[in-house]
Design a protein around this motif. Structure first.
Motif, PDB file in Angstrom:
ATOM      1  N   PRO A  75       0.805  -1.224   0.000  1.00  0.00           N
ATOM      2  CA  PRO A  75       0.000   0.000   0.000  1.00  0.00           C
ATOM      3  C   PRO A  75       0.841   1.279   0.000  1.00  0.00           C
ATOM      4  N   ALA A  79       0.593   4.031  -2.805  1.00  0.00           N
ATOM      5  CA  ALA A  79       0.266   5.430  -2.482  1.00  0.00           C
ATOM      6  C   ALA A  79       1.129   6.394  -3.286  1.00  0.00           C
ATOM      7  N   GLN A 164       3.526   9.657   3.153  1.00  0.00           N
ATOM      8  CA  GLN A 164       2.700   8.852   2.247  1.00  0.00           C
ATOM      9  C   GLN A 164       1.479   9.649   1.798  1.00  0.00           C
ATOM     10  N   ASN A 165       0.966  10.458   2.699  1.00  0.00           N
ATOM     11  CA  ASN A 165      -0.176  11.297   2.380  1.00  0.00           C
ATOM     12  C   ASN A 165       0.338  12.608   1.776  1.00  0.00           C
ATOM     13  N   THR A 166      -0.071  12.883   0.552  1.00  0.00           N
ATOM     14  CA  THR A 166       0.463  14.052  -0.153  1.00  0.00           C
ATOM     15  C   THR A 166       0.214  15.359   0.605  1.00  0.00           C
TER      16      THR A 166
ATOM     17  N   ASN B  35     -11.843  11.724   3.951  1.00  0.00           N
ATOM     18  CA  ASN B  35     -10.623  11.550   4.744  1.00  0.00           C
ATOM     19  C   ASN B  35     -10.876  11.838   6.208  1.00  0.00           C
ATOM     20  N   LEU B  62      -4.350   5.076   3.119  1.00  0.00           N
ATOM     21  CA  LEU B  62      -2.943   5.443   2.933  1.00  0.00           C
ATOM     22  C   LEU B  62      -2.846   6.487   1.852  1.00  0.00           C
ATOM     23  N   GLY B  63      -2.302   7.610   2.195  1.00  0.00           N
ATOM     24  CA  GLY B  63      -2.140   8.658   1.194  1.00  0.00           C
ATOM     25  C   GLY B  63      -3.447   8.975   0.495  1.00  0.00           C
ATOM     26  N   GLY B  64      -4.552   8.884   1.247  1.00  0.00           N
ATOM     27  CA  GLY B  64      -5.852   9.216   0.678  1.00  0.00           C
ATOM     28  C   GLY B  64      -6.533   8.055  -0.019  1.00  0.00           C
ATOM     29  N   HIS B  65      -5.822   6.919  -0.201  1.00  0.00           N
ATOM     30  CA  HIS B  65      -6.413   5.781  -0.903  1.00  0.00           C
ATOM     31  C   HIS B  65      -6.879   4.731   0.099  1.00  0.00           C
ATOM     32  N   VAL B  67      -7.391   1.105   1.570  1.00  0.00           N
ATOM     33  CA  VAL B  67      -6.696  -0.175   1.415  1.00  0.00           C
ATOM     34  C   VAL B  67      -7.471  -1.199   2.220  1.00  0.00           C
ATOM     35  N   TRP B 124      -1.370  -1.818   7.454  1.00  0.00           N
ATOM     36  CA  TRP B 124      -1.280  -1.921   5.989  1.00  0.00           C
ATOM     37  C   TRP B 124      -0.124  -2.803   5.530  1.00  0.00           C
ATOM     38  N   LEU B 153       2.760   2.235  13.029  1.00  0.00           N
ATOM     39  CA  LEU B 153       3.022   3.407  12.191  1.00  0.00           C
ATOM     40  C   LEU B 153       1.802   3.763  11.363  1.00  0.00           C
ATOM     41  N   GLU B 155      -1.701   5.627  10.354  1.00  0.00           N
ATOM     42  CA  GLU B 155      -2.019   7.055  10.436  1.00  0.00           C
ATOM     43  C   GLU B 155      -2.843   7.318  11.691  1.00  0.00           C
ATOM     44  N   LYS B 182       5.564  13.825  11.714  1.00  0.00           N
ATOM     45  CA  LYS B 182       5.404  14.386  10.365  1.00  0.00           C
ATOM     46  C   LYS B 182       6.480  13.866   9.436  1.00  0.00           C
TER      47      LYS B 182
END
Lengths: 203, 236
Positions: A75, A79, A164-166, B35, B62-65, B67, B124, B153, B155, B182
């Motif tokens: 994942p 991403a 990972q999150n833009t 989100n 993850l990163g907006g997607h 999973v 994930w 780890l 989010e 961050k």
């Protein structure tokens, strides 16, 4: 007889010391060390998902190349699909080609091909069966990037960015390195760590 | 008599249906979720009624997607044909830590002479999910002999949803903290200069804080148990 006894004792002590050294260090992952920054990478050949062989040299642009170890199922790697594709598009015009390598033994070439199609990844993706190139480069996770200059010298090794999150990106390490490379400057930050999926090696 | 039986059966069926409806909230498998919104845990009702181990499908982001992983397999999307039900989420007691919190864990209490086991993971990460049952067993077997901290780890949005749901499914009882930073680099380097962040990662420290075992990737339980046995001087 005394000589034999002393020799046996000597050999036994070597065995004991060697065993103690191994046992004392505990069991650590036996990972190959990556080449140091400044090392010129040896050329290699790998097939793409259709079986066509490519050499690193043939895929390197006039200013260099970015090798990124990627995955179909990780994942974190997924991403970054859009970012990697954008990177390939942006830097192709600047003489730097993006090369994907899939070294996961759990992800066959057919899957690599269909994944690239689904995710609209247009850069060349090579299949590293037996994780030989991952071993040679000491790659451990996906995504993990290596930047070489036109002569094959390693100038950056590490993460793409810090998040990972833009929405949380504050450090565009890979792009910064590429911009410096393109403009002929020395790469100031030559690496960066980030969390990612372990490459699934052959056991 | 047969009339009473029929009424009983009908009542039972209706009662069960209403009970389940009250307990479960129907949610479309492929619904888009904004989100940060709490994500539900999905259970396959058919298999649940048959009293087989519930195959929990957890949705993480993850990163907006989104999973999805079901039965330890990452899937692109939840099967639409299957009914999906959202169950009440367990209350989370997972503590959030920052870089300083991580350093505090690594510094240890000098009065505490027990070995320390730390596992870095995320929901994930397939290798992490693969090894987790073994780590739960190790925690059960060595709880009175070692300290064990599990550091996720994931989010921060998952701290009360996916993470506790996964831990509940694993019947995990070890202390779990969520590292929220961050930039992961200082945290990774605080742990180990040779670690590049590949997950899972497992470290065993002796009573003096020296690393005596480390492993990147899904652990081999026998190796970790041997390393622990060497520190505690016995098998569990």
């Amino acid at each position: 007889m005394k000589k034999h006894y002393a020799l046996t004792l000597f050999l036994a002590s070597i065995v004991i010391v060697a065993f103690a050294a191994v046992a004392g260090s505990g069991s650590t992952s036996d990972l190959p060390a990556p080449p140091a920054i400044g090392t010129t990478l040896d050329d290699f050949k790998l097939p793409d998902a259709d079986g066509a062989e490519h050499s690193l040299k043939s895929l390197t642009g006039k200013n260099g190349a970015v090798i990124i170890f990627i995955a179909t199922k990780c994942p974190v790697s997924n991403a970054y699909n859009d970012r990697m594709e954008k990177l390939a598009q942006d830097y192709k015009a600047k003489g730097i080609n993006v090369i994907g390598i899939n070294s996961n033994n759990t992800e066959p070439a057919a899957e690599v091909k269909s994944h690239a199609g689904e995710k609209h990844l247009t850069f060349t993706i090579l299949k590293d069966d037996g994780n030989k190139i991952a071993d040679r480069l000491g790659a451990t996770r996906t995504p993990e990037a290596y930047v070489i200059d036109a002569g094959g010298k390693l100038v950056y090794h590490g993460r793409i960015d810090n998040a990972q999150n833009t929405a949380n990106i504050t450090s565009n390490d890979l792009r910064d390195a590429l911009d410096e490379l393109v403009s002929g400057k020395q790469v100031s930050k030559t690496g960066g760590a980030a969390f990612g999926c372990t490459i699934k090696r052959v056991s | 008599m047969s009339g009473r039986l029929a009424i009983f059966v009908v009542s039972l069926v209706l009662g069960l249906s209403f009970g389940l409806a009250a307990f479960a909230q129907v949610a479309p498998a492929n619904a888009a979720r904004p989100n940060g919104q709490a994500l539900p845990v999905y259970l396959d009702l058919k298999r649940l009624i048959n009293c087989k181990p519930p195959p929990i499908c957890v949705v993480t982001r993850l990163g907006g997607h989104p999973v999805y992983f079901c039965d330890h397999q990452v899937v692109e999307a939840l099967p639409v044909a299957q009914p999906c039900f959202s169950f009440a989420r367990p209350e989370s007691n997972i503590r959030e830590i920052d870089l300083e919190g991580l350093k505090k864990i690594l510094q240890r209490d000098p009065k505490d002479t027990r070995p320390l086991l730390i596992n870095f993971w995320a929901t994930w990460c397939d290798g992490c999910r693969e090894e987790f049952p073994d780590l739960v067993k190790i925690d059960n077997d060595y709880r009175d002999k070692i300290n064990f901290v599990s550091i996720t780890l994931d989010e921060i949005t998952e701290i009360k949803t996916t993470v506790p749901a996964f831990l509940k499914a694993m019947k995990a009882q070890m202390p779990v903290v969520l590292l929220n930073v961050k930039d992961p680099e200082p945290a990774i380097h605080a742990v180990d200069a040779t670690w590049d962040g590949a997950l899972p990662a497992t470290y065993l420290y002796d009573k003096d804080g020296k690393v005596v075992f480390k492993y990147f990737g899904a652990i081999k339980p026998a190796e970790l148990r041997n390393a622990i046995d060497k520190q505690v001087g016995s098998k569990p």
